[in-house]
Write a protein that holds these residues in place. Structure first.
Motif, mmCIF file in Angstrom:
data_model
loop_
_atom_site.group_PDB
_atom_site.id
_atom_site.type_symbol
_atom_site.label_atom_id
_atom_site.label_comp_id
_atom_site.label_asym_id
_atom_site.label_seq_id
_atom_site.Cartn_x
_atom_site.Cartn_y
_atom_site.Cartn_z
ATOM 1 N N TYR A 245 28.994 40.532 35.391
ATOM 2 C CA TYR A 245 29.792 41.055 36.500
ATOM 3 C C TYR A 245 30.621 42.245 36.009
ATOM 4 C CZ TYR A 245 32.485 40.879 40.840
ATOM 5 O OH TYR A 245 33.050 41.170 42.058
ATOM 6 N N LYS A 247 33.539 45.259 36.743
ATOM 7 C CA LYS A 247 34.651 45.635 37.605
ATOM 8 C C LYS A 247 34.388 46.981 38.273
ATOM 9 C CE LYS A 247 37.541 47.562 33.866
ATOM 10 N NZ LYS A 247 38.812 47.423 33.145
ATOM 11 N N LYS A 248 34.970 47.156 39.440
ATOM 12 C CA LYS A 248 34.696 48.340 40.258
ATOM 13 C C LYS A 248 35.788 49.399 40.162
ATOM 14 C CE LYS A 248 31.059 46.271 42.132
ATOM 15 N NZ LYS A 248 31.161 44.898 41.634
ATOM 16 N N ILE A 253 42.721 45.690 33.729
ATOM 17 C CA ILE A 253 43.154 44.654 34.678
ATOM 18 C C ILE A 253 43.872 43.531 33.945
ATOM 19 C CG2 ILE A 253 42.369 42.879 36.299
ATOM 20 C CD1 ILE A 253 40.119 44.724 37.123
ATOM 21 N N THR A 255 45.657 39.776 34.682
ATOM 22 C CA THR A 255 45.522 38.743 35.716
ATOM 23 C C THR A 255 46.443 37.545 35.526
ATOM 24 O OG1 THR A 255 43.198 39.329 36.088
ATOM 25 C CG2 THR A 255 43.874 37.137 36.771
ATOM 26 N N HIS A 323 34.288 35.495 37.873
ATOM 27 C CA HIS A 323 34.272 36.961 37.998
ATOM 28 C C HIS A 323 35.634 37.564 37.684
ATOM 29 C CE1 HIS A 323 30.617 36.690 40.949
ATOM 30 N NE2 HIS A 323 30.274 36.506 39.695
ATOM 31 N N MET A 324 36.689 36.854 38.094
ATOM 32 C CA MET A 324 38.041 37.366 37.845
ATOM 33 C C MET A 324 38.348 37.394 36.353
ATOM 34 S SD MET A 324 40.495 38.571 39.725
ATOM 35 C CE MET A 324 40.759 39.843 38.509
ATOM 36 N N ILE A 327 36.360 40.333 34.508
ATOM 37 C CA ILE A 327 36.808 41.725 34.632
ATOM 38 C C ILE A 327 38.238 41.930 34.141
ATOM 39 C CG2 ILE A 327 35.244 42.158 36.563
ATOM 40 C CD1 ILE A 327 37.646 41.965 38.448
ATOM 41 N N SER A 328 38.857 40.857 33.647
ATOM 42 C CA SER A 328 40.241 40.954 33.180
ATOM 43 C C SER A 328 40.298 41.374 31.716
ATOM 44 C CB SER A 328 40.963 39.611 33.351
ATOM 45 O OG SER A 328 41.025 39.240 34.714
#
Length: 427
Positions: A245, A247-248, A253, A255, A323-324, A327-328
């Motif tokens: 996954y 990140k966009k 990032i 969290t 996913h969180m 991307i962290s």
């Protein structure tokens, strides 16, 4: 060994760490060829077949037995004016409207139907369901004799454990995943505190998820130290997750993932975020979760004029959680009082460097994380900035953290639990 275990939820239908811990523990028990009769208020039909599951909603109660009446007289009953979850902040507890000792004649007759359909949720009839669950537990404990010991998880199931012990005479282990002092600080909800205390006093042995929790049990509830064992939580899988996954956004990032309540310290995360952004605007902060402090956190982010760099996702579950983490660049758990805290271990599995409060049980077992006092937002901001900008530090925590996970498996926890059972039975 065969264990009669009472819980309030079981994956995939969970609201927090309690259900995840129950799942891990049961899976660990199966690994050691132990048998578990796992009772929940409501089964949904898609639970993994790890245990001999019992759906409390299917149990018929025979009220002709006098002991059921005596058990009911000893149960507490709360009327709640709004929905709640097992771990509440002080603002939510203010919504509790009434507390009384009830006899058979002064409650809704529906609770005394021979069968009771549990919601399986944390709604306004929660305490009625807790009481009814205890009656159901007594029926199950009387009807079955294929177990040697009783195990109850947290205050929601403690009355059930007590009732099962009274009916069967078999020893009870009370498993404390969080206390009322963790949830509410000094603003404890007295009825819930009393349920917790009664459960620990009635138990033949108490299991605490950390030394931090054991200290609270001894100091606040008056339970003798020799009656309490520490059994840290673990991870379901120690392998590192390599997510595809992506990140966009171009920024780094940071969290926060958890309930947005007093216990989790979300306000300290917000204040630290401001300090980081003052030094580097190329960062986005994410607060993933829901809770009674959500609106207050949104207002504070607006006051600090950082809404364009701050995101509120709401409650996440399943793949969205993975996913969180994926991307962290940094995960922060600034808990004010965290009995354990499984989330940092999950972050490590995703190769995400973590910052955790010293006031957490996981800090006792996770050495390769940066530990700060929850209130020290300057230290939190400095740690976050360092992990974002100094790749050597970040890489070190990733590598050492992944090695550390190998010792934090549920089968190891289950092996220690079996020894606690054996010791309790021997006594």
């Amino acid at each position: 060994m065969r264990v009669l275990m009472f819980g309030w939820e079981f994956p995939p239908h969970i609201s927090g760490g309690l259900g995840t811990a129950c799942y891990g523990l049961v899976k660990g028990m199966v690994h050691h060829n132990q048998e578990v009769i796992f009772v929940v208020p409501k089964l949904w039909g898609d639970e993994e077949e790890l245990a001999d599951f019992v759906n409390a909603s299917d149990i018929t109660i025979d009220y002709r037995e006098k002991k059921f009446k005596s058990i009911w007289k000893n149960l507490t009953y709360l009327e709640v004016s709004s929905f709640l979850v097992p771990y509440l902040g002080p603002e939510e507890y203010q919504k509790f409207t009434d507390y009384a000792i009830h006899d058979r004649t002064d409650v809704d007759e529906s609770i005394f139907t021979t069968k009771y359909e549990f919601s399986g949720k944390y709604g306004k009839n929660l305490m009625e369901e807790v009481s009814r669950y205890a009656l159901t537990a007594a029926q199950i404990a009387r009807d079955r004799d294929d177990y040697e010991i009783i195990h109850a998880h947290d205050w929601l199931s403690f009355p059930a454990g007590i009732a099962a012990k009274e009916i069967s005479g078999k020893p009870l282990v009370a498993h404390v995943h969080a206390t009322e002092y963790d949830r509410s600080g000094e603003s404890v909800n007295k009825p819930v505190f009393e349920i917790e205390k009664a459960g620990m006093e009635a138990a033949d042995h108490v299991v605490a998820v950390s030394q931090l929790t054991k200290n609270t049990i001894i100091r606040r509830y008056g339970i003798p130290a020799e009656k309490v064992s520490v059994l840290h939580n673990a991870v379901l899988d120690a392998s590192i997750i390599k997510s595809k996954y992506v990140k966009k956004v171009p920024e780094k990032i940071v969290t926060f993932l958890g309930r947005i309540t007093f216990q989790k310290g979300p306000e300290y995360f917000v204040e630290a975020a401001k300090k980081v952004l003052d030094r580097d605007e190329n960062v986005r902060f994410v607060m993933a979760g829901s809770g009674d402090l959500l609106n207050r956190m949104i207002d504070r982010v607006a006051e600090l004029r950082m809404g364009h760099k701050f995101h509120f996702t709401g409650f996440l579950k399943g793949e969205d959680v993975d996913h969180m983490y994926a991307i962290s660049d940094v995960y922060i758990m600034p808990s004010v009082s965290e009995p354990f805290g499984i989330a940092p271990l999950e972050a490590v599995r995703h190769n995400t460097p973590t910052v955790i409060s010293k006031q957490s049980g996981v800090a006792e077992v996770l050495q390769n994380a940066i530990k700060i006092d929850y209130w020290d937002v300057d230290a939190m901001a400095d740690a976050t900035f360092a992990l974002l900008h100094y790749q050597g530090i970040s890489k070190m925590f990733k590598e050492l953290g992944s090695e550390e996970l190998k010792n934090l498996k549920w089968e190891h926890v289950a092996a220690r639990l079996v020894k606690i059972y054996e010791k309790t039975l021997a006594q």
